[in-house]
Design a protein around this motif. Sequence first.
Motif, PDB file in Angstrom:
ATOM      1  N   ARG A 155       0.813  -1.211   0.000  1.00 21.32           N
ATOM      2  CA  ARG A 155       0.000   0.000   0.000  1.00 21.32           C
ATOM      3  C   ARG A 155       0.852   1.269   0.000  1.00 21.32           C
ATOM      4  NH1 ARG A 155      -5.056   0.572  -0.925  1.00 21.32           N
ATOM      5  NH2 ARG A 155      -5.419   1.933   0.855  1.00 21.32           N
ATOM      6  N   TYR A 177      -5.821  -3.542  -1.879  1.00 21.48           N
ATOM      7  CA  TYR A 177      -6.630  -2.614  -1.086  1.00 21.48           C
ATOM      8  C   TYR A 177      -6.776  -3.085   0.352  1.00 21.48           C
ATOM      9  CZ  TYR A 177      -9.972  -5.814  -3.344  1.00 21.48           C
ATOM     10  OH  TYR A 177     -10.603  -6.926  -3.863  1.00 21.48           O
ATOM     11  N   HIS A 178      -6.331  -4.316   0.663  1.00 17.46           N
ATOM     12  CA  HIS A 178      -6.218  -4.774   2.044  1.00 17.46           C
ATOM     13  C   HIS A 178      -4.870  -5.454   2.198  1.00 17.46           C
ATOM     14  CE1 HIS A 178     -10.216  -3.702   3.231  1.00 17.46           C
ATOM     15  NE2 HIS A 178     -10.789  -4.498   2.370  1.00 17.46           N
ATOM     16  N   THR A 229      -6.671  -8.205  -3.447  1.00 17.44           N
ATOM     17  CA  THR A 229      -6.365  -7.369  -4.601  1.00 17.44           C
ATOM     18  C   THR A 229      -7.261  -7.763  -5.771  1.00 17.44           C
ATOM     19  OG1 THR A 229      -4.587  -6.710  -6.108  1.00 17.44           O
ATOM     20  CG2 THR A 229      -4.560  -8.966  -5.350  1.00 17.44           C
TER      21      THR A 229
END
Length: 377
Positions: free
Chosen positions: A250, A257-258, A278
């Motif tokens: 990130r 996104y996590h 993702t």
Amino acid sequence: MKGKCWEKLGRTVIFIVATLTIFAWFSASVSSPAVRFTVLTLAVPSSGIPLPLQLVLAYGWQLQVAKEGVGHPWWTLGGFGVDFVTKEESEDDLKTRLLEVWKQTSWNPLIVRQARSLSSQQIQAWKREPMEWLRWQARTIAIGEQIASLDPEQPSRIRLDDVSAVLKRLSRYDLPLLDYDPANRSWTFPTLPITPPTIRSKFRQTLKLPLSQRAHVLWWTVAKGDPEIAIMVGELLGGGTGAKWFQLLRGDKPVAYHAVAQVQWTVVGSELTLYAATVPENFKFARQRAQQLLLNLSQGKIDGSEFERAKKLAELRLRQITSDPVNLSRMRAIWLMSSRSLSEWENLPERVQSLSLEEFRAFCRSLHPTAEIIALP
């Protein structure tokens, strides 16, 4: 003029009512002693008990002791149980009821039915949380259980005889209840005989998620080293936005996104989880970075500044655990189930402070990043 008088009178009335309300609240607060609560943790080794049956047992205990205390079931690798919270003056009643339930070798069919329903809901909840779901996939594979044990329909297939058979075996032992004695300032916990499960450290499993538009990866391993070093590894990898795993996925060029990294203490060791979510086209890059990160750890590539940051965050994490009575009781129970003493627990903060960079690197070199779970759309 008359209107202004009524307005002034209204303000006066409001002021008087507000003052009396505050005074009444303050008087009640001073005169009424604060309600004090106690936490008791029932902790059971899970060797030889399939996961769906663990769920049914924990919920069954919770249901049967609901009048005496609020129960919070929990499960981890190698153990499971229930945290019970009640008023301090009701502690003896809770203990008495727990002992009664513990000695029961047959349950009311209605209790079993409710417990099976709650167990199915729990598995559904895990499936809605991809990281938790994949972690349980890794756990069941590692100890030799079938993936079908995570099927929400599995608890409904548990029979009364299955429950009774386990209850008869458990009832032969003392109630495994973590209890604090204020008079002697000591903890008691009569642990059950524990046969540590054989952990498979080398596997790779790919699962299909036909309804998902995302790709998920989870690397998973259980470390046998010191727990105080393991908690520092968790902070090094996942302690905030400055942590290694977060920065890799990130940072300047986000590919997920996590990005979550965690270390959890379990009965059989310290469980390390690296999780990423993702879109499918970026999944390959996330997996490559996970491989590289674990390779760097195994080679001891950690600088002094990263080490000091992880140490400070680990100290804060220990304080956070201590500040939550329910979590603290559960962690202590798991700690004792792993054949460690409470004196070692009390020395954790001091041990973290005294750790050297070389000790930390040696622990990281002992990690075996060979277990991986992948979920693809």
